[in-house]
Design an enzyme around this catalytic site. Structure first.
Site, PDB file in Angstrom:
ATOM      1  N   THR A   1      40.000  18.535  -1.668  1.00 14.73           N
ATOM      2  CA  THR A   1      39.491  18.222  -0.336  1.00 14.73           C
ATOM      3  C   THR A   1      37.974  18.119  -0.311  1.00 14.73           C
ATOM      4  O   THR A   1      37.422  17.414   0.520  1.00 14.73           O
ATOM      5  CB  THR A   1      39.946  19.279   0.664  1.00 14.73           C
ATOM      6  OG1 THR A   1      39.653  20.561   0.126  1.00 14.73           O
ATOM      7  CG2 THR A   1      41.423  19.181   0.916  1.00 14.73           C
ATOM      8  N   THR A   2      37.297  18.840  -1.197  1.00 14.57           N
ATOM      9  CA  THR A   2      35.837  18.722  -1.254  1.00 14.57           C
ATOM     10  C   THR A   2      35.464  17.441  -1.982  1.00 14.57           C
ATOM     11  O   THR A   2      34.615  16.682  -1.527  1.00 14.57           O
ATOM     12  CB  THR A   2      35.225  19.918  -2.014  1.00 14.57           C
ATOM     13  OG1 THR A   2      35.905  21.095  -1.630  1.00 14.57           O
ATOM     14  CG2 THR A   2      33.768  20.056  -1.701  1.00 14.57           C
TER      15      THR A   2
ATOM     16  N   ASP B   1      46.429  25.898  -2.150  1.00 15.60           N
ATOM     17  CA  ASP B   1      46.002  24.824  -3.044  1.00 15.60           C
ATOM     18  C   ASP B   1      46.804  24.864  -4.341  1.00 15.60           C
ATOM     19  O   ASP B   1      47.288  23.842  -4.820  1.00 15.60           O
ATOM     20  CB  ASP B   1      44.509  24.949  -3.376  1.00 15.60           C
ATOM     21  CG  ASP B   1      43.634  24.402  -2.261  1.00 15.60           C
ATOM     22  OD1 ASP B   1      44.169  24.237  -1.148  1.00 15.60           O
ATOM     23  OD2 ASP B   1      42.453  24.140  -2.497  1.00 15.60           O
TER      24      ASP B   1
ATOM     25  N   ASP C   1      36.919  25.996   0.510  1.00 12.39           N
ATOM     26  CA  ASP C   1      37.854  24.893   0.660  1.00 12.39           C
ATOM     27  C   ASP C   1      37.275  23.838   1.604  1.00 12.39           C
ATOM     28  O   ASP C   1      36.971  24.124   2.761  1.00 12.39           O
ATOM     29  CB  ASP C   1      39.165  25.441   1.215  1.00 12.39           C
ATOM     30  CG  ASP C   1      40.223  24.376   1.271  1.00 12.39           C
ATOM     31  OD1 ASP C   1      40.505  23.797   0.223  1.00 12.39           O
ATOM     32  OD2 ASP C   1      40.738  24.106   2.365  1.00 12.39           O
TER      33      ASP C   1
HETATM   34  P1  ADP Z   1      38.191  20.469  -4.313  1.00 13.32           P
HETATM   35  O1  ADP Z   1      38.276  21.049  -2.943  1.00 13.32           O
HETATM   36  O2  ADP Z   1      37.834  19.031  -4.307  1.00 13.32           O
HETATM   37  O3  ADP Z   1      39.355  20.789  -5.169  1.00 13.32           O
HETATM   38  P2  ADP Z   1      36.775  22.321  -5.941  1.00 13.32           P
HETATM   39  O4  ADP Z   1      35.664  23.182  -5.461  1.00 13.32           O
HETATM   40  O5  ADP Z   1      38.103  22.920  -6.193  1.00 13.32           O
HETATM   41  O6  ADP Z   1      36.906  21.139  -4.940  1.00 13.32           O
HETATM   42  O7  ADP Z   1      36.240  21.630  -7.263  1.00 13.32           O
HETATM   43  C1  ADP Z   1      37.033  20.769  -7.991  1.00 13.32           C
HETATM   44  C2  ADP Z   1      36.243  20.148  -9.111  1.00 13.32           C
HETATM   45  O8  ADP Z   1      35.818  21.122 -10.046  1.00 13.32           O
HETATM   46  C3  ADP Z   1      37.109  19.178  -9.861  1.00 13.32           C
HETATM   47  O9  ADP Z   1      36.389  18.007 -10.118  1.00 13.32           O
HETATM   48  C4  ADP Z   1      37.432  19.924 -11.139  1.00 13.32           C
HETATM   49  O10 ADP Z   1      37.660  19.036 -12.195  1.00 13.32           O
HETATM   50  C5  ADP Z   1      36.206  20.747 -11.351  1.00 13.32           C
HETATM   51  N1  ADP Z   1      36.461  21.950 -12.166  1.00 13.32           N
HETATM   52  C6  ADP Z   1      37.299  22.957 -11.878  1.00 13.32           C
HETATM   53  N2  ADP Z   1      37.295  23.900 -12.843  1.00 13.32           N
HETATM   54  C7  ADP Z   1      36.412  23.487 -13.775  1.00 13.32           C
HETATM   55  C8  ADP Z   1      35.926  24.009 -15.027  1.00 13.32           C
HETATM   56  N3  ADP Z   1      36.368  25.164 -15.500  1.00 13.32           N
HETATM   57  N4  ADP Z   1      35.009  23.302 -15.705  1.00 13.32           N
HETATM   58  C9  ADP Z   1      34.544  22.139 -15.216  1.00 13.32           C
HETATM   59  N5  ADP Z   1      34.951  21.596 -14.059  1.00 13.32           N
HETATM   60  C10 ADP Z   1      35.869  22.234 -13.341  1.00 13.32           C
HETATM   61 MG    MG Z   2      40.144  22.592  -5.781  1.00 17.44          MG
END
Ligand code: ADP
Ligand code: MG
Length: 535
Positions: free
Chosen positions: A102-103, A400, A69
């Site tokens: 958040t990332t 989240d 996170d």
């Molecule tokens: P954040 O803290 O920003 O939510 P995450 O590590 O949760 O960061 O990553 C979120 C990103 O990953 C988003 O851009 C989301 O669209 C992408 N994402 C999540 N699941 C998938 C998936 N199965 N295939 C492609 N992209 C994905």
């Molecule tokens: Mg996320």
């Protein structure tokens, strides 16, 4: 410089102690600030997406956190640089407002800073860059609105909500159980949601964890749990339609205090005293029974003799319950906390459909479940897991998912994830750049490039060729006029995020772009850094 002269030629000091302060000005200041911001965002870049890496952080006293996170990583990292702290704040404000993304927001801000640096080097004034970014962020936010979809859900059809929560969870360590955790999160939010007012009070959802068991054992409890057990092992383990007396007064005969003197010189006297004590307590138990209580929850303890008597009189009791928990029980069951025994009346009893004690593993670990409470819709997510770090990370991931479900209830618009929304915005912003005659158009094009960095990071983290993958997807979006094409991180065989069910909330994405732009504008406008010099 800091010295000026008045009309009589006498010198006076405007800025004191310039020599002992370090100072950066102009382009140097902007460049060093940008470098700091970019450094922080580089750290988070590898954590983005479903194949993103996790970070292990050790606190000064040795506690270890393993997390994916963004907000938590930055929070624990102990960033020293002032600009770095702005990035921490950025991630935190996304966490407060939206909960997820958040990332992504930090990666976006870092990319904008990198682009800004290039423009500054070409001699474009920071204010023009900031203005260009502002214009582009408005274009991007409007465009997101256009490509967003509404979906319908109801109390009976929660599948769309579950799908969106699964996207959030797929990037976490717990993605092994994302289906069940997403269902838990959605059901929990639906239980406390007010669908008419489109409001969710997340305070009513308690997230608890206990080491042991498997992640799969995580459950949603329609009620609350307390880390306590019945005071006597032979008391009933399950009470239906419980009427609960919640006491903060001692539940035992008054003990002679040490300062008092009781003369007992004959056997008879001792017997009477003993008898009296017993009777006193007997009366108390009777009183509880008279008002109709079937369970006593007590802040204080009682001794073994009293415990035995309670068991005998068939009045289950729980002792040593903390003040916070008592309050929670009182709120949930609609009961009143009784501070003086004489004040116990039937109206003050809390009501719960089922109170049960559950044992865990082979240890003597037991917990009290208070379910189907009368008054409140409070629910508890009870997390099980192999170790403390896992439970903590699951708590953050559930947070989240809860936030995403809440956001969807507030506003049921979604955009497609996997970088699809960013690529689509990037195309729209790029196209709009030509309409601006001034220098801003360079900044607008740079903004479009920065938007590409999120899908690029996703591709990179999934082991794909970033530039080739991105250009292929972008070409496909333009050719098919389909804003759902994104990065196929999981090798599912299709780029269409609609088929992969990768959704994100519209407000979350918009907030990411707006917040990132705000911070970058702020950093660009700093042209003088005055700080106390090192000792
Ligand atoms: P954040 O803290 O920003 O939510 P995450 O590590 O949760 O960061 O990553 C979120 C990103 O990953 C988003 O851009 C989301 O669209 C992408 N994402 C999540 N699941 C998938 C998936 N199965 N295939 C492609 N992209 C994905
Ligand atoms: Mg996320």
């Amino acid at each position: 410089m800091a010295l000026a002269f008045d009309e009589y030629g006498r010198p006076f000091i405007i800025l004191r102690e310039q020599e002992s302060k370090s100072r950066l000005r102009g382009l140097d200041a902007q460049k060093s600030n940008i470098a700091a911001g970019v450094a922080v965002s580089r750290i988070l870049r590898t954590s983005l997406g479903p194949k993103g890496m996790d970070k292990m952080l050790q606190s000064p006293d040795g506690d270890i956190t393993i997390t994916n996170d963004g907000a938590t990583i930055l929070e624990q990292m102990d960033v020293d640089n002032q600009i770095g702290k702005l990035m921490v704040e950025l991630s935190r404000s996304q966490d407060y407002e939206i909960g997820d993304g958040t990332t992504g927001v930090v990666v976006m801000a870092g990319a904008l800073l990198e682009q800004a640096e290039r423009l500054l080097e070409r001699g474009i004034h920071p204010i023009r860059v900031a203005e260009g970014f502002e214009i582009s962020s408005r274009i991007a936010v409007d465009h997101l609105e256009q490509i967003s979809h509404k979906f319908d859900f109801s109390a009976t059809n929660i599948e769309p909500l579950v799908q969106t929560c699964m996207t959030t969870l797929s990037s976490k360590i717990v993605n092994r159980c994302k289906r069940s955790l997403a269902e838990i999160a959605v059901k929990g939010v639906m239980a406390v949601a007010d669908l008419e007012r489109k409001d969710v009070n997340l305070d009513l959802i308690k997230v608890e964890g206990k080491v042991g068991g498997k992640l799969e054992d995580t459950e949603l409890i329609y009620g609350i749990i307390v880390d306590k057990d019945m005071s006597h092992p032979q008391m009933p383990k399950q009470i239906e339609d419980a009427k609960i007396a919640i006491l903060t007064c001692p539940f035992e005969p008054p003990k002679p205090k040490t300062k008092h003197k009781v003369d007992i010189d004959t056997v008879e006297k001792f017997q009477t005293l003993r008898e009296q004590e017993r009777k006193y307590f007997d009366d108390m138990v009777q009183r509880c029974k008279d008002v109709g209580a079937t369970l006593v929850i007590c802040q204080w303890g009682f001794d073994d003799e009293a415990n035995h008597l309670l068991m005998h009189r068939n009045l289950p009791a729980v002792r040593w319950v903390g003040g916070v928990e008592l309050e929670l029980i009182a709120i949930a069951t609609g009961g009143r906390i009784v501070p003086r025994f004489q004040e116990l009346t039937p109206e003050k009893l809390g009501k719960a459909g089922l109170v049960r004690e559950k044992a865990f593993g082979t240890t003597k670990d037991r917990m009290l479940y208070i379910e189907h409470c009368a008054n409140s819709r409070a629910v508890t997510v009870f997390i099980r897991g192999g170790n403390k770090m896992m439970i903590e990370e699951t708590k953050r991931s559930i947070h989240d998912a809860l936030c995403v479900a809440r956001n969807l209830i507030r506003n049921n618009s979604i955009v497609y994830g996997g970088g699809a929304a960013e690529i689509s915005c990037s195309i729209a912003v790029e196209a709009a750049a030509d309409k601006y005659p001034g220098v801003e158009q360079y900044a607008i094009r740079a903004f479009a490039d920065a938007l590409d960095s999120v899908p690029m990071a996703l591709a990179e983290n999934s082991g794909l060729q970033p530039i080739e993958t991105l250009s292929a997807v972008k070409a496909q979006q333009i050719k098919e006029k389909n804003p759902c094409c994104g990065i196929d991180c999981n090798d599912a065989g299709t780029n269409d995020m609609r088929e992969q069910n990768v959704f994100e909330t519209l407000i979350g994405k918009q907030q990411q772009i707006l917040l990132a732009t705000q911070v970058v504008k702020m950093i660009l406008k700093i042209d003088d850094v005055i700080s106390p010099s090192e000792y």
